[in-house]
Design a protein around this motif. Structure first.
Motif, PDB file in Angstrom:
ATOM      1  N   TRP A 143       0.828  -1.201   0.000  1.00  0.00           N
ATOM      2  CA  TRP A 143       0.000   0.000   0.000  1.00  0.00           C
ATOM      3  C   TRP A 143       0.865   1.254   0.000  1.00  0.00           C
ATOM      4  CZ3 TRP A 143      -0.435   3.983   3.606  1.00  0.00           C
ATOM      5  CH2 TRP A 143      -1.510   4.869   3.403  1.00  0.00           C
ATOM      6  N   GLN A 144       0.431   2.257  -0.785  1.00  0.00           N
ATOM      7  CA  GLN A 144       1.164   3.516  -0.873  1.00  0.00           C
ATOM      8  C   GLN A 144       0.294   4.656  -0.352  1.00  0.00           C
ATOM      9  OE1 GLN A 144       4.384   3.431  -2.002  1.00  0.00           O
ATOM     10  NE2 GLN A 144       4.083   1.205  -2.193  1.00  0.00           N
ATOM     11  N   PRO A 145       0.862   5.581   0.412  1.00  0.00           N
ATOM     12  CA  PRO A 145       0.053   6.664   0.994  1.00  0.00           C
ATOM     13  C   PRO A 145      -0.534   7.632  -0.031  1.00  0.00           C
ATOM     14  CG  PRO A 145       2.397   6.974   1.466  1.00  0.00           C
ATOM     15  CD  PRO A 145       2.258   5.605   0.898  1.00  0.00           C
ATOM     16  N   ASP A 146       0.010   7.650  -1.253  1.00  0.00           N
ATOM     17  CA  ASP A 146      -0.538   8.559  -2.271  1.00  0.00           C
ATOM     18  C   ASP A 146      -1.626   7.906  -3.115  1.00  0.00           C
ATOM     19  OD1 ASP A 146       1.192   6.822  -3.569  1.00  0.00           O
ATOM     20  OD2 ASP A 146       2.024   8.342  -4.912  1.00  0.00           O
ATOM     21  N   TRP A 147      -2.075   6.726  -2.721  1.00  0.00           N
ATOM     22  CA  TRP A 147      -3.149   6.062  -3.451  1.00  0.00           C
ATOM     23  C   TRP A 147      -4.495   6.673  -3.045  1.00  0.00           C
ATOM     24  CZ3 TRP A 147      -1.793   0.100  -3.149  1.00  0.00           C
ATOM     25  CH2 TRP A 147      -0.733  -0.156  -4.019  1.00  0.00           C
ATOM     26  N   VAL A 148      -5.071   7.415  -3.946  1.00  0.00           N
ATOM     27  CA  VAL A 148      -6.364   8.057  -3.664  1.00  0.00           C
ATOM     28  C   VAL A 148      -7.544   7.241  -4.189  1.00  0.00           C
ATOM     29  CG1 VAL A 148      -5.377  10.363  -3.632  1.00  0.00           C
ATOM     30  CG2 VAL A 148      -6.193   9.420  -5.799  1.00  0.00           C
ATOM     31  N   PHE A 149      -7.277   6.314  -5.111  1.00  0.00           N
ATOM     32  CA  PHE A 149      -8.291   5.432  -5.695  1.00  0.00           C
ATOM     33  C   PHE A 149      -9.466   6.201  -6.310  1.00  0.00           C
ATOM     34  CE2 PHE A 149      -6.037   2.215  -3.253  1.00  0.00           C
ATOM     35  CZ  PHE A 149      -6.039   1.152  -4.136  1.00  0.00           C
ATOM     36  N   ALA A 150      -9.172   7.395  -6.821  1.00  0.00           N
ATOM     37  CA  ALA A 150     -10.217   8.144  -7.526  1.00  0.00           C
ATOM     38  C   ALA A 150     -10.627   7.426  -8.803  1.00  0.00           C
ATOM     39  CB  ALA A 150      -9.720   9.559  -7.838  1.00  0.00           C
ATOM     40  N   GLY A 151      -9.665   6.794  -9.458  1.00  0.00           N
ATOM     41  CA  GLY A 151      -9.987   6.031 -10.660  1.00  0.00           C
ATOM     42  C   GLY A 151     -10.879   4.853 -10.356  1.00  0.00           C
ATOM     43  N   ALA A 152     -10.571   4.123  -9.300  1.00  0.00           N
ATOM     44  CA  ALA A 152     -11.402   2.974  -8.925  1.00  0.00           C
ATOM     45  C   ALA A 152     -12.807   3.416  -8.543  1.00  0.00           C
ATOM     46  CB  ALA A 152     -10.749   2.222  -7.766  1.00  0.00           C
ATOM     47  N   ALA A 153     -12.911   4.525  -7.803  1.00  0.00           N
ATOM     48  CA  ALA A 153     -14.229   5.014  -7.388  1.00  0.00           C
ATOM     49  C   ALA A 153     -15.089   5.353  -8.600  1.00  0.00           C
ATOM     50  CB  ALA A 153     -14.068   6.228  -6.477  1.00  0.00           C
ATOM     51  N   ARG A 154     -14.497   6.011  -9.599  1.00  0.00           N
ATOM     52  CA  ARG A 154     -15.246   6.321 -10.817  1.00  0.00           C
ATOM     53  C   ARG A 154     -15.612   5.043 -11.565  1.00  0.00           C
ATOM     54  NH1 ARG A 154     -13.338   7.914 -15.901  1.00  0.00           N
ATOM     55  NH2 ARG A 154     -12.201   5.960 -15.701  1.00  0.00           N
ATOM     56  N   ASP A 155     -14.675   4.104 -11.652  1.00  0.00           N
ATOM     57  CA  ASP A 155     -14.937   2.858 -12.372  1.00  0.00           C
ATOM     58  C   ASP A 155     -16.051   2.051 -11.703  1.00  0.00           C
ATOM     59  OD1 ASP A 155     -12.916   3.617 -14.073  1.00  0.00           O
ATOM     60  OD2 ASP A 155     -11.428   2.213 -13.278  1.00  0.00           O
ATOM     61  N   LEU A 156     -16.149   2.121 -10.395  1.00  0.00           N
ATOM     62  CA  LEU A 156     -17.220   1.405  -9.707  1.00  0.00           C
ATOM     63  C   LEU A 156     -18.594   1.952 -10.082  1.00  0.00           C
ATOM     64  CD1 LEU A 156     -15.895   0.740  -6.083  1.00  0.00           C
ATOM     65  CD2 LEU A 156     -16.007  -0.837  -8.026  1.00  0.00           C
ATOM     66  N   GLU A 157     -18.676   3.238 -10.394  1.00  0.00           N
ATOM     67  CA  GLU A 157     -19.955   3.784 -10.862  1.00  0.00           C
ATOM     68  C   GLU A 157     -20.386   3.099 -12.159  1.00  0.00           C
ATOM     69  OE1 GLU A 157     -19.971   8.045 -11.104  1.00  0.00           O
ATOM     70  OE2 GLU A 157     -18.919   8.278  -9.202  1.00  0.00           O
ATOM     71  N   VAL A 158     -19.425   2.868 -13.038  1.00  0.00           N
ATOM     72  CA  VAL A 158     -19.721   2.191 -14.302  1.00  0.00           C
ATOM     73  C   VAL A 158     -20.144   0.746 -14.050  1.00  0.00           C
ATOM     74  CG1 VAL A 158     -18.750   1.465 -16.528  1.00  0.00           C
ATOM     75  CG2 VAL A 158     -18.101   3.687 -15.543  1.00  0.00           C
ATOM     76  N   LEU A 159     -19.382   0.047 -13.219  1.00  0.00           N
ATOM     77  CA  LEU A 159     -19.678  -1.360 -12.970  1.00  0.00           C
ATOM     78  C   LEU A 159     -20.971  -1.530 -12.183  1.00  0.00           C
ATOM     79  CD1 LEU A 159     -16.095  -2.716 -12.189  1.00  0.00           C
ATOM     80  CD2 LEU A 159     -17.375  -2.798 -14.336  1.00  0.00           C
ATOM     81  N   TYR A 160     -21.248  -0.610 -11.284  1.00  0.00           N
ATOM     82  CA  TYR A 160     -22.529  -0.633 -10.577  1.00  0.00           C
ATOM     83  C   TYR A 160     -23.683  -0.491 -11.565  1.00  0.00           C
ATOM     84  CZ  TYR A 160     -26.585   1.018  -8.023  1.00  0.00           C
ATOM     85  OH  TYR A 160     -27.868   1.169  -7.556  1.00  0.00           O
ATOM     86  N   THR A 161     -23.576   0.468 -12.463  1.00  0.00           N
ATOM     87  CA  THR A 161     -24.665   0.724 -13.405  1.00  0.00           C
ATOM     88  C   THR A 161     -24.913  -0.479 -14.302  1.00  0.00           C
ATOM     89  OG1 THR A 161     -24.174   3.085 -13.376  1.00  0.00           O
ATOM     90  CG2 THR A 161     -25.483   2.271 -15.226  1.00  0.00           C
ATOM     91  N   LEU A 162     -23.848  -1.108 -14.774  1.00  0.00           N
ATOM     92  CA  LEU A 162     -24.021  -2.306 -15.595  1.00  0.00           C
ATOM     93  C   LEU A 162     -24.760  -3.385 -14.814  1.00  0.00           C
ATOM     94  CD1 LEU A 162     -23.423  -4.051 -18.112  1.00  0.00           C
ATOM     95  CD2 LEU A 162     -21.245  -4.676 -17.031  1.00  0.00           C
ATOM     96  N   GLY A 163     -24.272  -3.684 -13.608  1.00  0.00           N
ATOM     97  CA  GLY A 163     -24.903  -4.739 -12.819  1.00  0.00           C
ATOM     98  C   GLY A 163     -26.307  -4.393 -12.392  1.00  0.00           C
ATOM     99  N   ASN A 164     -26.550  -3.121 -12.066  1.00  0.00           N
ATOM    100  CA  ASN A 164     -27.882  -2.713 -11.646  1.00  0.00           C
ATOM    101  C   ASN A 164     -28.883  -2.804 -12.796  1.00  0.00           C
ATOM    102  OD1 ASN A 164     -29.544  -1.605  -9.458  1.00  0.00           O
ATOM    103  ND2 ASN A 164     -29.736   0.175 -10.797  1.00  0.00           N
ATOM    104  N   GLN A 165     -28.453  -2.447 -13.991  1.00  0.00           N
ATOM    105  CA  GLN A 165     -29.314  -2.611 -15.159  1.00  0.00           C
ATOM    106  C   GLN A 165     -29.663  -4.079 -15.367  1.00  0.00           C
ATOM    107  OE1 GLN A 165     -27.261  -0.840 -18.476  1.00  0.00           O
ATOM    108  NE2 GLN A 165     -28.085   1.190 -18.085  1.00  0.00           N
ATOM    109  N   LEU A 166     -28.664  -4.936 -15.298  1.00  0.00           N
ATOM    110  CA  LEU A 166     -28.916  -6.366 -15.462  1.00  0.00           C
ATOM    111  C   LEU A 166     -29.845  -6.885 -14.374  1.00  0.00           C
ATOM    112  CD1 LEU A 166     -25.285  -7.543 -16.298  1.00  0.00           C
ATOM    113  CD2 LEU A 166     -27.236  -7.659 -17.851  1.00  0.00           C
TER     114      LEU A 166
END
Length: 549
Positions: A499-522
Motif C-alpha cells: 500500500w502507498q500513501p498517495d493512493w487516492v483510488f479516484a480512478g477505482a471510485a469512478r470505475d465502480l460507478e460504471v460497474l454498478y450501473t451495468l450490474g444494476n441494469q442487469l
C-alpha cells in the motif's frame, strides 16, 4: 434467441431501469486496501492465520454494509463462507538440483536459475537422477489445429523442456491466434499436457516478453506453497516435476547438447517440428514434499432480489495472495498483494456498500471474494463446479482484479478479446462517463485465462474482468503505460506490492460507478446476455437456455 436480443436492446436504451448511481469513496477503498495488505495479514495465503483475518474482516464489512450471508448452508442458514477443499504442497528444506551437461555437473539454486514447484501429483518425495532432457517446442498437442509437438516421443523417465506462450508469438501469424495467447500458451496447460503424455517432469523456459513478466515474478510465484483442487488422480494432471528455468540456462543447455536455442525456437514455430533430445544433458532433483488436504474459503455476501431472487448477478474478486516467502534484497518476506488483489477486494466491499444503500434490485446480487486465484484460479474453479447459485440462472459475472489506485482514465478494457453482449452493454454504459473501450493491449499475455472470470466463462456464463484504462486523464497514455510497466517489473508477485500513501483510488471510485450501473441494469431487467455466435462458450450457454425465461 430472439428474446435475448430484444432484452439487450431494451436494456441499452431504457433509462427507467437505472437507479441513481451511488458515489463511491476512494479514501475508504484505500483504507480497506491498507488494512488487507498490511503485514498483519501475512500476504493472505490460503489456510493461514492471514486467511482467518481476511475472512473475519470481509464478513464484518459485508455485514456492516447491510448484506446477508450468501455462502454454504448450515442448519438451514447461510454462512458467510463457502468451504473450498484444496491439496496443499510445500517443499521441505532446500531442494537439491543439478544439471549434467557437456560432461560437467552444475549445481542449480532454487529461485535463481531454476524454480521448481512442490509436487502436486500426490508424491511425498521427488528423487530424480540423471533424467534425460527432451526439447518439445511449445509443448502443444492440438488436433483441431493439426498440431502435435510430441509426435510419438516416449517421455517415460524424461524431462520435457518447453517454451512459454504459443508458436505464433514471435511472428504474430500462424495456426493459433497471432499475438493473442490461446490456452495452449499458458503454463498450466504445459504441465497438464506433459502429464497426459507421460513425462516425468516439465520445465518451462522463461523469457520475459512471451511470459509477460520477469523472472522475479516466476521465482516469487513458484517457490512458495502450492495449492490445487482435490483430484481423484492428481498424477493425471501433474507430472512429478514442474518448474521453470532461466533463458540463459536454456541457451547454455542447448549449446552443450550441440543445438542452437534460437534456431530450435524457430523450428518449433512450424507444424512439422519434431522433438529434439538434448544429447548428453540430464537433470537431478531431490527434495521432500509435505502434502495435506486443507480447507480454504470463498466469502459470499448476497443481496436478495425482490422479484426474481433465483436469478443472480455475481461481482467477484480474489482475496488471496502469495503469503510469506524467501526474503528479497530488503529482507522483506511478506508478499502483501496490495494491488493484486487487495484493491479488487476492497472495491468489492465498496460496491456492496453502494448496492445496499439503493432500492433492492429485482434479481439477486452476490459479492464473491474467492480464494487461491494465485495458485490457478482454484477458488473460482471450485465455485463454478460447486455453485452456490445455479450457473444456468447466473446472468453474468463481473470480476475485478487490480483497480486503479490513482486518478481516472479516459478508457477501459477487459482481459482478453472475447466477443459477447455483456461487453457491448458495458461499452454502452461507459459512454455515460465519456469512457471509451480500448482492446487488450497485450493479448499475448493471455490475461483472459489468468483471472477469475475464466472458470465461469468456460461453463457458458457471460463473464469478464474489468481492466482500468491506460489513457489517464492526468498524464495520458504515457503516464498510464509507465505506471503499468513499473508495477509489472518491480512489484507484481513481489514483496514490493505494498500500500502507498498517495493512493487516492479516484480512478477505482469512478470505475465502480460504471460497474454498478451495468450490474444494476442487469439486475432490474429480463435480459440474458449471451456470447457471440462464433465464441466457443456460446454452445455451452445455449444448452441450458430452457432454464432461463
Amino acid at each position: 434467441m430472439k428474446r435475448v436480443v430484444l432484452g439487450v436492446l431494451a436494456l441499452s436504451v431504457s433509462s427507467a431501469l437505472m437507479a441513481a448511481t451511488p458515489k463511491f469513496d476512494g479514501a475508504r477503498i484505500s483504507a480497506d486496501v491498507k488494512e488487507l495488505a498490511s503485514d498483519a495479514y501475512e500476504g493472505r495465503s490460503p489456510a493461514t492465520a492471514g486467511e482467518e483475518k481476511t475472512i473475519a474482516y470481509l464478513s464484518k464489512q459485508f455485514a456492516d454494509a447491510g448484506l446477508q450471508p450468501g455462502g454454504d448452508l448450515k442448519d438451514g442458514k447461510r454462512l458467510w463462507t463457502q468451504a473450498v477443499p484444496l491439496r496443499k504442497g510445500d517443499i521441505v528444506g532446500a531442494p537439491q538440483l543439478a544439471l549434467h551437461q557437456g560432461g560437467k555437473t552444475v549445481a542449480l539454486e532454487q529461485g535463481k536459475q531454476i524454480a521448481v514447484r512442490a509436487a502436486m501429483n500426490g508424491a511425498s518425495n521427488v528423487d530424480i537422477s540423471k533424467a534425460p532432457l527432451v526439447f518439445l517446442g511449445y509443448g502443444v498437442k492440438a488436433p483441431e489445429r493439426n498440431w502435435d509437438d510430441f509426435k510419438g516421443v516416449d517421455l517415460k523417465g524424461k524431462i520435457a523442456v518447453v517454451l512459454i506462450n504459443d508458436p505464433d508469438f514471435e511472428t504474430g501469424q500462424g495456426d493459433f491466434d497471432g499475438k493473442g495467447m490461446t490456452y495452449y500458451g499458458r503454463w498450466t496447460y504445459k504441465y497438464e499436457e506433459g502429464a497426459r503424455q507421460g513425462a516425468l517432469g516439465v520445465l518451462i523456459v522463461h523469457e520475459t516478453a512471451p511470459a509477460s513478466y520477469g523472472w522475479a515474478t516466476v521465482a516469487g510465484s513458484n517457490t512458495n506453497t502450492m495449492f490445487d483442487v482435490v483430484r481423484d488422480n492428481p498424477a493425471d494432471s501433474h507430472p512429478l516435476l514442474e518448474g521453470w528455468i532461466q533463458r540463459d540456462l536454456a541457451v547454455e543447455l542447448f549449446r552443450s547438447a550441440g543445438q542452437d536455442f534460437e534456431a530450435l525456437k524457430k523450428k518449433a514455430q512450424q507444424r512439422d517440428f519434431t522433438p529434439v533430445p538434448l544429447t548428453g544433458a540430464s537433470l537431478d532433483a531431490k527434495y521432500a514434499v509435505k502434502t495435506e488436504v486443507i480447507t480454504s474459503h470463498n466469502v459470499a455476501a448476497r443481496l436478495e432480489g425482490s422479484s426474481h431472487p433465483d436469478e443472480t448477478i455475481i461481482y467477484s474478486a480474489h482475496w488471496d495472495h502469495i503469503g510469506v516467502g524467501e526474503p528479497d534484497a530488503r529482507g522483506d518476506r511478506i508478499f502483501n498483494g496490495a494491488l493484486d488483489n487487495a484493491s479488487g477486494t476492497a472495491s468489492l466491499i465498496e460496491l456492496a456498500r453502494g448496492f445496499a444503500k439503493q432500492k433492492r434490485p429485482q434479481r439477486s446480487v452476490v459479492f464473491l471474494a474467492v480464494t487461491a486465484e494465485e495458485k490457478g484460479l482454484l477458488g473460482s474453479e471450485y465455485y463454478a463446479t460447486h455453485p452456490l447459485y445455479p450457473l444456468e440462472k447466473t446472468v453474468a459475472v463481473i470480476n475485478m482484479d487490480g483497480m486503479a489506485p490513482f486518478g481516472p482514465s479516459r478508457d477501459f478494457g477487459i482481459y482478453g478479446a472475447a466477443r459477447f453482449e455483456l461487453l457491448d452493454q458495458l461499452k454502452d454504459v461507459a459512454k455515460g462517463w465519456d469512457i471509451r473501450y480500448t482492446p487488450d493491449p497485450k493479448p499475448e499475455a493471455g490475461l483472459f485465462f489468468r483471472s477469475d472470470h475464466f472458470p465461469f466463462a468456460k461453463r457458458g456464463v457471460p463473464a469478464l474482468s474489468w481492466s482500468a484504462g491506460q489513457d489517464w486523464v492526468d498524464g495520458g497514455v504515457a503516464a498510464g503505460k509507465k505506471a503499468s510497466e513499473d508495477y509489472t517489473a518491480k512489484r507484481y508477485h513481489q514483496q514490493g506490492d505494498e500500500w502507498q500513501p498517495d493512493w487516492v483510488f479516484a480512478g477505482a471510485a469512478r470505475d465502480l460507478e460504471v460497474l454498478y450501473t451495468l450490474g444494476n441494469q442487469l439486475a432490474n431487467s429480463r435480459s440474458w446476455p449471451n456470447w457471440s455466435r462464433d465464441e466457443s462458450f456460446r454452445a455451452v450457454r445455449d444448452a441450458s437456455a430452457d432454464q432461463r425465461k
